[in-house]
Design a protein around this motif. Structure first.
Motif, PDB file in Angstrom:
ATOM      1  N   ARG A 184      36.739  42.368  37.274  1.00  0.00           N
ATOM      2  CA  ARG A 184      36.896  43.461  36.775  1.00  0.00           C
ATOM      3  C   ARG A 184      36.747  43.527  35.341  1.00  0.00           C
ATOM      4  O   ARG A 184      36.693  44.523  34.653  1.00  0.00           O
ATOM      5  CB  ARG A 184      38.004  44.346  37.478  1.00  0.00           C
ATOM      6  CG  ARG A 184      37.761  44.863  38.977  1.00  0.00           C
ATOM      7  CD  ARG A 184      38.841  45.401  39.403  1.00  0.00           C
ATOM      8  NE  ARG A 184      38.725  45.821  40.782  1.00  0.00           N
ATOM      9  CZ  ARG A 184      39.601  46.356  41.692  1.00  0.00           C
ATOM     10  NH1 ARG A 184      40.715  46.665  41.029  1.00  0.00           N
ATOM     11  NH2 ARG A 184      39.443  46.435  42.862  1.00  0.00           N
ATOM     12  N   ALA A 185      37.515  42.462  34.720  1.00  0.00           N
ATOM     13  CA  ALA A 185      37.468  42.557  33.313  1.00  0.00           C
ATOM     14  C   ALA A 185      36.223  42.287  32.482  1.00  0.00           C
ATOM     15  O   ALA A 185      35.345  41.519  33.178  1.00  0.00           O
ATOM     16  CB  ALA A 185      38.658  41.387  32.823  1.00  0.00           C
ATOM     17  N   PRO A 186      36.046  42.921  31.458  1.00  0.00           N
ATOM     18  CA  PRO A 186      34.814  42.682  30.612  1.00  0.00           C
ATOM     19  C   PRO A 186      34.773  41.303  30.250  1.00  0.00           C
ATOM     20  O   PRO A 186      33.292  40.836  30.199  1.00  0.00           O
ATOM     21  CB  PRO A 186      34.893  43.713  29.595  1.00  0.00           C
ATOM     22  CG  PRO A 186      36.293  44.003  29.318  1.00  0.00           C
ATOM     23  CD  PRO A 186      36.878  44.021  30.819  1.00  0.00           C
ATOM     24  N   SER A 187      35.608  40.578  29.813  1.00  0.00           N
ATOM     25  CA  SER A 187      35.593  39.123  29.615  1.00  0.00           C
ATOM     26  C   SER A 187      36.825  38.630  29.972  1.00  0.00           C
ATOM     27  O   SER A 187      37.750  39.313  30.218  1.00  0.00           O
ATOM     28  CB  SER A 187      35.307  39.100  27.886  1.00  0.00           C
ATOM     29  OG  SER A 187      36.544  39.531  27.297  1.00  0.00           O
ATOM     30  N   ALA A 188      36.659  37.146  29.972  1.00  0.00           N
ATOM     31  CA  ALA A 188      37.802  36.323  30.475  1.00  0.00           C
ATOM     32  C   ALA A 188      39.060  36.460  29.572  1.00  0.00           C
ATOM     33  O   ALA A 188      40.071  36.196  29.796  1.00  0.00           O
ATOM     34  CB  ALA A 188      37.470  35.028  30.626  1.00  0.00           C
ATOM     35  N   ALA A 189      38.788  36.539  28.154  1.00  0.00           N
ATOM     36  CA  ALA A 189      39.631  36.572  27.133  1.00  0.00           C
ATOM     37  C   ALA A 189      40.695  37.749  27.267  1.00  0.00           C
ATOM     38  O   ALA A 189      41.850  37.954  26.809  1.00  0.00           O
ATOM     39  CB  ALA A 189      39.194  36.586  25.767  1.00  0.00           C
TER      40      ALA A 189
END
Length: 445
Positions: A180-185
């Motif tokens: 669900r996160a836009p990026s892994a960071a």
């Protein structure tokens, strides 16, 4: 009336010098609130601390009167979701009931459980060991019992271990957060992503904990003794390291330069010589057995610790006179008995030189024995047969006869061939051996 009046002596001073009447002091009034005894002791002086009247102490502060009553009133609890109406006794001041939420509702904390859809489950969360119905039941019970996995495992329909339930829940939650996160960071700092749950580590931890809790008293005493001994060893190593650090820091630069020079030099030609039976074990064995690990890393030997031990091991089979001869030979060659810069290469060369000197002494000793034997053999074959043997003379050579078993064999050999040169008068007639005078007996004999 005084003494002159009693004795009838007239007064010599005029009447003008009579005592003048002192003016009367005005009486001081005792202040209120002080007892008569205290006032008499103080002599009317002002008190150090201001006095307070007793009447002032009895006065009460004027406070607005509050009318407090207790009433049976209903209340609302935001922690409940069933809109249940409950009542309790409430303290009412001046007829105004308290307002606001229930005071204990702030202690009702709940865990935010991540929810998933059917599409997400089919796409990201499928597991051959778990079905969708079991996963749904697990998440419902986690939300109901606030991640109390002991209670969840007790009430779970299928027999599952606590570690399996934890592993399934945390793996699903971690996969949902990442997808669900836009990026892994963005979710890299989340606890579920940063520190993933490990089922094997948890099982190993519980096994080790059960092993520790099941120890007997004897095992605990043994472990405590081992820990105390390890602590003592560590303290002694720290103390020795602190003493040795001063010498190591002083010689650090010289050590580095000497190591560079010794590594670039060619190997010594004496390394091909095989050591004799008096040689000691090799230096690496002695190094690994006696040198601390910290010194082996620095490639440095202490002058008074390791090097002395290696030298003693190298000359363990030699006598004290031989050791003195070795040291005298080193001083004649201009070599220090203890190296000034005791690096590994320098100490190895120093020990190799000592071994070579011992080998030289052994070869010299064997050569002398061979020469004595050769001279004795020559004299035996030079005389014609039937020639009578000459009587004993102290100034002539005797054949060397080695003794198989005898104390101080080296000294006997030296005494036998001590006087090789014949006497001054070669042609003189040999004199018979003189008998020695008997020794007088002492009281101790």
């Amino acid at each position: 009336m005084d003494a002159k009046d009693i004795l009838g002596i007239p007064k010599s001073f005029p009447a003008s010098q009579e005592k003048k009447a002192r003016p009367q002091k005005e009486p001081q009034r005792k202040p209120d609130g002080i007892s008569r005894e205290v006032y008499a002791l103080t002599g009317g002086m002002a008190p150090l601390m201001p006095t307070i009247e007793v009447s002032h102490l009895k006065r009460k502060a004027v406070v607005d009167k509050e009318k407090i009553t207790w009433q049976w009133l209903p209340f609302t609890n935001s922690a409940r979701r069933d809109n249940l109406q409950l009542y309790h006794w409430v303290r009412v001041v001046n007829g105004v009931p308290p307002t606001g939420d229930y005071q204990f509702a702030k202690y009702n904390k709940s865990v935010d459980i991540v929810k998933y859809t059917d599409e997400e489950y089919e796409k990201y969360l499928t597991d051959p060991m778990w079905t969708k119905e079991e996963t749904d039941q697990l998440f419902d019970m986690c939300e109901r019992f606030d991640l109390r996995f002991i209670v969840i495992a007790d009430r779970f329909p299928s027999p599952r271990a606590v570690e399996e339930l934890k592993n399934r829940y945390y793996s699903v939650s971690r996969a949902l957060l990442i997808t669900r996160a836009p990026s892994a960071a963005d979710v890299a700092g989340h606890p579920l992503v940063k520190e993933p749950y490990s089922m094997t580590h948890e099982m190993e931890r519980k096994r080790a904990l059960s092993a520790v809790l099941s120890r007997t008293k004897q095992q605990e005493l043994r472990d405590s003794e081992i820990l105390s001994e390890a602590k003592r060893i560590m303290e002694s190593r720290k103390a020795s390291k602190g003493v040795e650090s001063a010498d190591l820091l002083d010689d650090h630069n010289d050590i580095e330069m000497t190591e560079k020079v010794t590594h670039t030099d060619s190997p010594s030609p004496s390394s091909n010589i095989q050591p004799t039976s008096t040689a000691a074990p090799s230096a690496p064995l002695t190094e690994s057995a006696t040198t601390p690990a910290s010194l082996r890393m620095l490639r440095v030997y202490l002058r008074t610790h390791v090097l002395d031990q290696m030298v003693q091991a190298a000359i363990s089979n030699a006598g004290p006179r031989t050791i003195k001869r070795v040291e005298q030979t080193l001083s004649d060659l201009g070599v220090h008995i203890k190296p000034k810069v005791p690096t590994k290469a320098v100490c190895a060369e120093h020990l190799e030189l000592r071994k070579e000197i011992l080998t030289l002494f052994n070869l010299q000793k064997q050569l002398q024995n061979k020469e004595i034997e050769a001279s004795a053999t020559r004299e035996t074959f030079a005389e014609p047969p039937g020639t009578p043997k000459r009587p004993y003379r102290g100034d002539t050579d005797r054949p060397f006869v080695p003794e198989a078993a005898g104390f101080g064999g080296e000294r006997m050999g030296k005494r036998d061939h001590k006087r090789k040169v014949p006497g001054r008068f070669i042609d003189a007639q040999s004199s018979p051996p003189q008998s020695k005078r008997p020794r007088k007996l002492k009281a101790s004999d």
